[in-house]
Design an enzyme around this catalytic site. Structure first.
Site, PDB file in Angstrom:
ATOM      1  N   PRO A 129       0.827  -1.274  -0.011  1.00 41.78           N
ATOM      2  CG  PRO A 129      -0.850  -1.378   1.331  1.00 41.78           C
ATOM      3  CD  PRO A 129       0.176  -2.118   0.937  1.00 41.78           C
ATOM      4  CD  GLU A 130       1.627   3.431  -4.140  1.00 40.48           C
ATOM      5  OE1 GLU A 130       2.395   4.612  -3.312  1.00 40.48           O
ATOM      6  OE2 GLU A 130       2.174   2.596  -4.819  1.00 40.48           O
ATOM      7  CE  LYS A 154       4.997   2.775   0.837  1.00 39.48           C
ATOM      8  NZ  LYS A 154       5.573   2.014  -0.269  1.00 39.48           N
ATOM      9  NE  ARG A 167       7.161  -3.896  -5.619  1.00 40.73           N
ATOM     10  CZ  ARG A 167       7.179  -3.004  -4.588  1.00 40.73           C
ATOM     11  NH1 ARG A 167       8.231  -2.724  -3.426  1.00 40.73           N
ATOM     12  NH2 ARG A 167       6.487  -1.774  -5.000  1.00 40.73           N
TER      13      ARG A 167
END
Length: 253
Positions: free
Chosen positions: A2-3, A51, A242
């Site tokens: 998640p951002e 985060k 990634r």
């Protein structure tokens, strides 16, 4: 993963649901914390940094949770069916009118509230903080001019909150490939864009970088589809394990 805006919104909703209320049930189903029972404690509030989420309790302690790749907090009304399997629950909090369930939260710590800052002291400025330090973020981003900008943007020690989505979209808006060195980009603009995009989405679950919720992203997860600017097909590759997404025509390097 998640951002930062996703974590911010989750923290805001948790704060609205739990702050000022007493836990009628406070279970931690994590191997290191399973012996703790938080039942009877008051929830003082919930805050986020990048985060990371901190839930503050009346005994002077805080629960730090990090979403990692698949973690999340869900809110339910009493008796409402959970949307994820019960065996994935790592925290179960109940107040009179709500349930807060933390699923797949592999990274949980219970620490004195006075010491929680040590868990995030290594991080860069929080992009969604009201007192965000732009100069410090630029300094950290440019500390290694030879580093690929796509890696630097994702480094939480530079700025806290950018994930893979915003990494791809910031590079597109800068018109550079994620592999170009930091020295080849306008660092101040990279920081400003990162903050602008997260702020644009911090109060809603949908994440749009284009300003249009019908076509939400320029390149992120659009491999093989036409670039919104030039119609060239968007490509993807890997950097440090990634995926990155980019337009081979609009982005230079």
């Amino acid at each position: 993963m998640p951002e930062g805006d996703t974590v911010f919104l989750a923290g805001h909703r948790m704060n609205q649901a739990l702050a000022g209320k007493t836990l009628r049930r406070g279970e931690l189903r994590h191997p290191r914390l399973a012996a703790l029972d938080l039942t009877g404690l008051d929830v003082l509030g919930v805050r986020t940094y990048g985060k990371h989420m901190f839930t503050h309790f009346s005994d002077g302690n805080s629960l730090r949770s990090h979403f990692r790749m698949d973690g999340s907090w869900h809110l339910y009304r009493p008796g409402e069916k959970w949307r994820r399997p019960a065996h994935q629950a790592r925290a179960v909090f109940e107040v009179d009118d709500r349930q807060a369930i933390g699923f797949a939260l592999h990274d949980l710590e219970f620490v004195p509230t006075s010491e929680e800052d040590r868990l995030i002291s290594h991080l860069g400025p929080d992009l969604l903080a009201p007192d965000f330090d732009t100069a410090e973020a630029v300094r950290r981003l440019t500390a290694d001019p030879s580093r690929p900008v796509g890696l630097a943007l994702l480094d939480q020690r530079v700025m806290a909150g950018v994930g893979n989505l915003y990494r791809a979209e910031v590079c597109f808006l800068l018109r550079v490939l994620p592999t170009v060195p930091v020295s080849a980009v306008d660092a101040s603009r990279a920081v400003a864009l990162s903050r602008k995009l997260l702020q644009a989405n911090q109060w809603r679950p949908e994440q749009s970088t284009t300003g249009d919720l019908r076509v939400q992203h320029y390149v992120f997860e659009r491999t093989g589809r036409p670039c919104l600017r030039c119609r060239t097909r968007v490509r993807s590759d890997e950097i440090d394990g990634r995926f990155v997404y980019f337009c081979p025509k609009c982005q230079k390097g």
